[in-house]
Motif scaffolding. Structure first.
Motif, PDB file in Angstrom:
ATOM      1  N   THR A 103      21.990  40.467  31.325  1.00  0.00           N
ATOM      2  CA  THR A 103      23.490  40.497  31.636  1.00  0.00           C
ATOM      3  C   THR A 103      24.202  39.883  30.539  1.00  0.00           C
ATOM      4  O   THR A 103      25.429  39.803  30.588  1.00  0.00           O
ATOM      5  CB  THR A 103      23.817  39.454  32.861  1.00  0.00           C
TER       6      THR A 103
ATOM      7  N   GLU B   7      22.780  26.221  34.220  1.00  0.00           N
ATOM      8  CA  GLU B   7      24.073  26.899  35.158  1.00  0.00           C
ATOM      9  C   GLU B   7      25.056  27.649  34.296  1.00  0.00           C
ATOM     10  O   GLU B   7      25.286  27.441  33.036  1.00  0.00           O
ATOM     11  CB  GLU B   7      24.970  25.728  35.767  1.00  0.00           C
TER      12      GLU B   7
ATOM     13  N   ASP C 297      31.307  31.141  35.675  1.00  0.00           N
ATOM     14  CA  ASP C 297      32.070  32.284  35.872  1.00  0.00           C
ATOM     15  C   ASP C 297      33.351  32.543  35.000  1.00  0.00           C
ATOM     16  O   ASP C 297      33.544  31.542  34.200  1.00  0.00           O
ATOM     17  CB  ASP C 297      32.525  32.366  37.366  1.00  0.00           C
ATOM     18  N   SER C 298      34.117  33.464  35.116  1.00  0.00           N
ATOM     19  CA  SER C 298      35.001  33.693  34.015  1.00  0.00           C
ATOM     20  C   SER C 298      36.160  32.984  34.233  1.00  0.00           C
ATOM     21  O   SER C 298      36.782  32.497  32.984  1.00  0.00           O
ATOM     22  CB  SER C 298      35.501  35.077  34.069  1.00  0.00           C
ATOM     23  N   SER C 299      36.567  32.083  35.359  1.00  0.00           N
ATOM     24  CA  SER C 299      37.567  31.557  35.576  1.00  0.00           C
ATOM     25  C   SER C 299      37.360  29.910  34.912  1.00  0.00           C
ATOM     26  O   SER C 299      38.089  29.372  34.191  1.00  0.00           O
ATOM     27  CB  SER C 299      38.232  31.058  36.597  1.00  0.00           C
ATOM     28  N   GLN C 300      35.770  29.575  35.083  1.00  0.00           N
ATOM     29  CA  GLN C 300      35.549  28.141  34.202  1.00  0.00           C
ATOM     30  C   GLN C 300      35.487  28.593  32.871  1.00  0.00           C
ATOM     31  O   GLN C 300      35.947  27.671  32.144  1.00  0.00           O
ATOM     32  CB  GLN C 300      33.960  28.203  34.745  1.00  0.00           C
TER      33      GLN C 300
ATOM     34  N   TYR D  78      28.112  37.489  27.395  1.00  0.00           N
ATOM     35  CA  TYR D  78      28.052  36.053  26.515  1.00  0.00           C
ATOM     36  C   TYR D  78      28.021  36.318  25.202  1.00  0.00           C
ATOM     37  O   TYR D  78      28.701  35.700  24.419  1.00  0.00           O
ATOM     38  CB  TYR D  78      26.916  35.260  27.015  1.00  0.00           C
TER      39      TYR D  78
END
Lengths: 636, 463
Positions: free
Chosen positions: A95, B191, B194-197, B425
């Motif tokens: 991913t 961890e 997510d995209s908002s983080q 990423y």
């Protein structure tokens, strides 16, 4: 200044290349020159440990898996040996972008060893012998051969030394220590002294392993199972991998485990001072992890089968040099391992290694002509890093015999290039492991395109057969033709096409676009294109993947390619090897000392040496230009 | 390192300091194209169509804002007939660092790169424009310039800029290390975001970066001095205030209205910020020719002011003349200063506050030295549009720094675009590394090892 060497007899055959060691570096270093038509002798302390895996039974992962693919593209053996013998394979990181996909396979240790041994045995021009190398013979700074413990002098034009962790190896389990190589094998103490006598400054590194336990004592029901994936292989040329795969299992340490470790902290050899060597940060022992990260409530453990003909399981993540009794206590706290029977206790091992600053980019030592080194002795860790260096050292030993330029892969060509450049240019303060974050052109150095990057080189060297190469050329042609088709084929916004896009959850089409533009959309796959273009070429999955990556990420790839172009300009500016840095008064002192030590090959490499500033590079650049002009004027 | 790139470089070619004229030099394949973008010749001729070795009078104009930066002479040399052997455009500007740096900034914004010390000379040498005897001399030049620019750079880094940049850098390194760790150690428990983080983390970098770039405008004000005009009807106490601020009797002060007939400019240093204080004549209608000229000049300086101190006389009340002055300046940043509180109040303060509610309003007495400290603080606040503490505030004053910060911001914005596009990423790290690279070019440190060190200090990794 002729030295006196003691030996009982001279072996009748003089070799082109002798390789000391038959680990992962040694095997590649032996096969390459033999396949290039040279006479090779491979000597190892123990023939039953050819291509032995003393650490975990797996190969690959991000960065490391890339190296294995590069070895394959250059005509090395590691990838194919893995495909023939492995018992599980997965693709990691799917991913996070195509450049960081990493193949990881579970090896069957015994089969891996046996098959590789057989490849060496069957290789024409290659002699495989159980011998303990003790003394390197040199004359006027040129290598001449190797004398063994049993007093035979083997003469050779080139020697590649790939001794791994055997040089003055010392195994440590709690308070107990043995002078031994990995897995209690005979260490190479004398060879270390011989290297010292030749003027090499050796350093002390350390690494470690976890306990191995018996399968029947593991309660897998308390663990999480991890299965393999279909249709993956390391080699570009292996047939599809279709066999049943063996699973790995996940479990975790807990507070109780950590308590025990804290209680016994003083008995760890690291704290008691028995261990002097520098260990790797990415491969910490469990005691290290618990002490350094007290806020972490648990650490993940990964149980890997060592093979199909053995009950031994390797507990990845539990590397330790704690005393054996404490190892039992630790295991008893872990879910699924409460009753674990230790078959081999975990241990730490210390060993001597080179300062890689003493090497050239070809992996020849700067001090002794014709002496090459590869693998863990150069300060790296990992089977893949070792094999990659072994291949390059073997190739370059062969090329230098043929009076050809060495093969030097640069940082934009291969992870192997990044690896060797960093070792030689920057040195390393800990056992060096490859990580994708070390590569500045990561997007170009993908595992899927290792063949596109390197196969031509492998073929030119004679390490890739014409048949394999033709298969590659066909694939390359397919890629080019398909890309061409995508660039030229126009899709018009007909009602059917609009409807189809809608069903793919893709944005509406307002005006005609080229097929390539549709493929750029994240939600559109290659096979989706067939609806819009029935004439779409029918190609292999490999080609589809390649075409998709090159199309979808074109903008980013192009940007990196233009950076690579700039980079190449500096790499192509070679520094004359007879340059007298002391006569360049304008260099700052620190820069002059560093340049004298490292002897960079190009301005690019020089610019990566810490302590060499852009101003120093300017001075060098002008000096080189001056020299060239003088030469030109002289020839007029 | 940038050496040997065949891109277009620019730098101020004349020595630091104020002189009559100065030169900004640009060299490289794109020099003429970039020059053409920002230059308007009086003859309307395009630089791209001009002959080699010609000089053109005209103006440097910012193509984005159409604002004229300076009146210049552009000199064109087409390769290989130039000092460097490349296309060269030189702008002869008015002296002083401000116009020179403004022109340079504009070149950098339009595609040129800041030249490294001695880079012009090096290119000249590499292109065979200098003979061997000159080569040694060039090495000396490179060395001395490097040293000089190093010491200048060190100088510039004082005052906390490097702290600010390092703070931003640390945030980027931490984020990058996290992303890289999860890429290189996929089997460890790291961890993800997510995209908002991720967006939030990027904003934490973007905001201080933007703030720092914003200060580059203020930085410019620092160098130029902030044009502060004292306005008001005659005899309201303008010159007294100026004198107070100067702490010396520079302007003539009498009780006769209209004594200050010309515009008087003085520089003061207010807590480290240079103010160019302009005391104006009044704006009343007059038959006196001399005074008329004064009024005209006043109007002009009011229009150009960065800040206006609008003075009223508490003992006179709000007169028609006051309103006239106010109408001239009400669009400028203004502080209303009501003077002579030592005398009887004729104005209703509440009413005044209502009338001038868009501006800060202060009561002072220059004579009694009352309210003057508060006035100074209000001036500073107004200029910097936020409460200012000069000890902590860092101003970006150098073109090189500004350029690096802007490039860092551009790269960061690319990261955000990639994130919006749903890229994995790996693609975020590409531009994030560029952010880091640009920030590091300010503080002069390397970064690759930083990331790897950070990975191992933040995460428990490996088997």
């Amino acid at each position: 200044m002729e030295k006196e060497y003691k030996y009982n007899r001279v072996f009748e055959k003089e070799y082109d290349v002798i390789v000391i060691g038959a680990g992962h570096a040694g095997c590649e270093a032996s096969l390459a020159p033999a396949r290039m038509g040279l006479d090779v002798l491979t000597m190892t302390v123990n023939l039953d440990h050819v291509a032995f895996m003393p650490c975990n039974p797996s190969i690959g992962g991000p960065g490391k898996g890339h190296i294995v693919r590069e070895i394959d593209a250059l005509g090395g053996e590691m990838a194919r040996n893995m495909d023939e013998t492995m018992i599980q394979i997965r693709m990691l990181n799917t991913t996070k972008g195509p450049a960081v996909h990493g193949l990881r396979g579970q090896a069957d240790k015994k089969k891996y060893h046996l098959r590789m041994k057989q490849i060496l045995e069957d290789q024409p021009n290659l002699d495989l012998k159980q011998e303990i190398a003790e003394v390197l013979v040199e004359e006027n700074g040129v290598i001449k051969g190797v004398i063994t413990k049993t007093g035979i002098l083997f003469k050779a034009k080139k020697v590649v030394i790939t001794t791994g962790t055997f040089l003055k190896g010392k195994v440590i389990i709690g308070e107990a220590t043995f002078n031994a190589g990995p897995n209690q094998q005979y260490p190479a103490n004398k060879l270390s002294e011989s290297l010292n006598e030749l003027g090499f400054e050796l350093r002390r590194f350390k690494t470690g392993t976890p306990p191995r336990i018996n399968k029947r004592s593991i309660d897998f029901s308390k663990m999480h199972e991890q299965e393999g994936e279909k249709d993956l292989t390391f080699s570009f040329d292996s047939p599809p991998y279709e066999r049943d795969q063996v699973s790995c299992y996940l479990t975790y340490t807990n507070d109780k485990t950590h308590e025990i470790i804290h209680e016994n902290k003083m008995r760890t050899p690291l704290f008691s001072g028995i261990i002097e060597g520098v260990g790797p940060r990415y491969c910490p022992s469990i005691e290290d992890k618990v002490v350094r990260f007290p806020e972490k409530g648990r650490h993940q453990l990964f149980l890997e089968p060592e093979g199909e003909l053995t009950a031994e399981y390797y507990i990845s993540g539990l590397s330790t040099s704690l005393p054996e009794d404490v190892q039992y206590d630790i295991l008893s706290t872990i879910p699924g391992l409460e009753n674990a029977e230790i078959m081999r206790p975990g241990y730490a091992i210390e060993y001597d290694c080179f300062d890689p600053n003493d090497l050239k980019l070809s992996l020849e030592t700067k001090k002794i002509k014709g002496l090459f080194s590869a693998g863990q002795i150069n300060g790296t860790s990992g089977y893949e890093e070792a094999a990659g260096q072994g291949l390059i050292a073997g190739i370059n030993a062969a090329l230098s015999l043929k009076s050809q330029e060495p093969l030097i892969l640069d940082r934009s060509q291969a992870y192997i290039g990044v690896l060797i450049d960093e070792l030689v240019t920057k040195g390393t303060e800990e056992p060096y492991r490859m990580m994708t974050s070390r590569a500045e052109y990561r997007l170009i150095l993908r595992q899927d395109n290792a063949d596109l990057r390197l196969k031509e080189i492998g073929h030119n060297l004679g390490l890739i057969s014409d048949k394999r190469y033709q298969k590659f050329l066909d694939k390359k042609k397919d890629i080019e033709q398909t890309l061409e088709f995508l660039r030229n084929y126009q899709v018009t916004p007909t009602p059917e096409n609009r409807e189809q896009l809608k069903s793919l959850d893709s944005g509406a089409l307002k005006k005609p676009v080229k097929l390539a533009k549709l493929l750029k959309r994240p939600e559109v796959d290659y096979d989706d294109l067939r609806f819009f273009a029935p004439e779409l070429p029918e190609v292999s999955q490999e080609v589809k993947d390649q075409v998709s990556i090159q199309t979808k990420y074109k903008g980013y790839i192009d940007r990196q390619m233009s950076q690579v172009e700039q980079f190449k300009k500096m790499e192509d500016k070679l520094i004359p090897q007879d340059i007298e840095y002391d006569s360049l008064e304008n260099l700052r002192l620190e820069a002059r000392e560093k340049l004298k030590k490292i002897k960079p090959r190009s301005l690019g490499q020089a610019s990566r040496i810490s302590g060499v500033s852009p101003a120093d590079i300017s001075v060098l650049m002008i000096y080189i230009e001056q020299q060239e002009r003088e030469k030109k004027d002289g020839t007029k | 390192m940038n050496t040997m790139k065949e891109d277009t470089i620019a730098a101020i070619a004349t020595p630091f300091g104020t002189s009559g004229t100065g030169k900004v030099r640009m060299s490289g394949p794109e020099a003429i194209k970039i020059g053409n973008k920002i230059f308007q010749a009086s003859s309307n001729m395009k630089l791209t169509e001009a002959q080699s070795h010609t000089a053109h009078h005209g103006y440097v104009v910012d193509p984005k804002t159409n604002k004229t930066i300076d009146e210049v002479l552009a000199i064109l040399m087409i390769n290989p007939r130039s000092f460097t052997g490349e296309n060269v455009v030189e702008f002869d500007c008015h002296g002083g660092m401000v116009p020179l740096e403004s022109v340079l900034e504009l070149l950098l914004d339009n595609g040129a790169r800041m030249a490294e010390p001695g880079e012009f000379s090096r290119r000249a040498f590499m292109n065979g424009k200098l003979d061997m005897a000159q080569a040694e001399a060039i090495i000396d030049v490179i060395n001395s310039k490097t040293e000089k620019s190093l010491s200048i750079a060190m100088e510039q880094l004082k005052g906390g800029l490097s702290d600010k940049v390092n703070n931003i850098k640390d945030k980027v390194v931490t984020l990058l290390a996290h992303l890289e760790a999860s890429i290189d150690f996929p089997e460890d428990e790291i961890e993800g975001f997510d995209s908002s983080q991720l967006n939030e983390r990027l904003n934490e970098v973007e905001k201080p970066l933007k703030d720092l770039i914003k200060t580059s405008k203020q930085g410019k004000l620092y160098q130029e001095g902030i044009k502060t005009v004292i306005a008001g009807k005659p005899n309201v106490g303008k010159s007294s205030l100026l004198n107070y601020l100067l702490q010396e009797n520079r302007a003539i002060v009498t009780d006769i209205p209209g004594t200050t007939r010309d515009v008087i400019e003085e520089y003061i240093n207010l807590d480290g910020i240079p103010l160019k204080i302009i005391d104006t004549a009044g704006v009343r209608e007059s038959d006196d020719v001399v005074e008329q000229i004064g009024v005209k000049k006043t109007r002009t300086s009011l229009e150009k002011a960065d800040l206006v101190l609008m003075m009223l006389d508490v003992s006179q009340g709000l007169t028609e003349e006051d309103i006239k002055v106010y109408n001239l300046i009400k669009k400028q940043p203004t502080i209303v200063v009501i003077n002579k509180t030592d005398l009887d109040k004729k104005v209703d303060i509440d009413k005044m506050q209502k009338k001038f509610k868009e501006h800060p309003l202060l009561l002072i007495s220059v004579k009694e030295e009352e309210g003057l400290e508060e006035l100074k603080n209000t001036i500073l606040e107004e200029i910097l549009q936020e409460k200012i503490n000069t000890d902590n505030e860092v101003l970006v004053t150098k073109v090189r720094h500004r350029d690096a910060l802007i490039r860092a911001l551009e790269s960061l914005q690319k990261v955000k675009v990639s994130l919006d596009d749903g890229m994995p990423y790996d693609f975020l790290t590409i531009d994030l590394k560029d952010v880091l690279f640009n920030l590091s070019s300010i503080t002069g440190e390397t970064v690759t090892e930083d990331i790897i060190d950070q990975i191992f200090s933040d995460f428990c990794l490996g088997k």
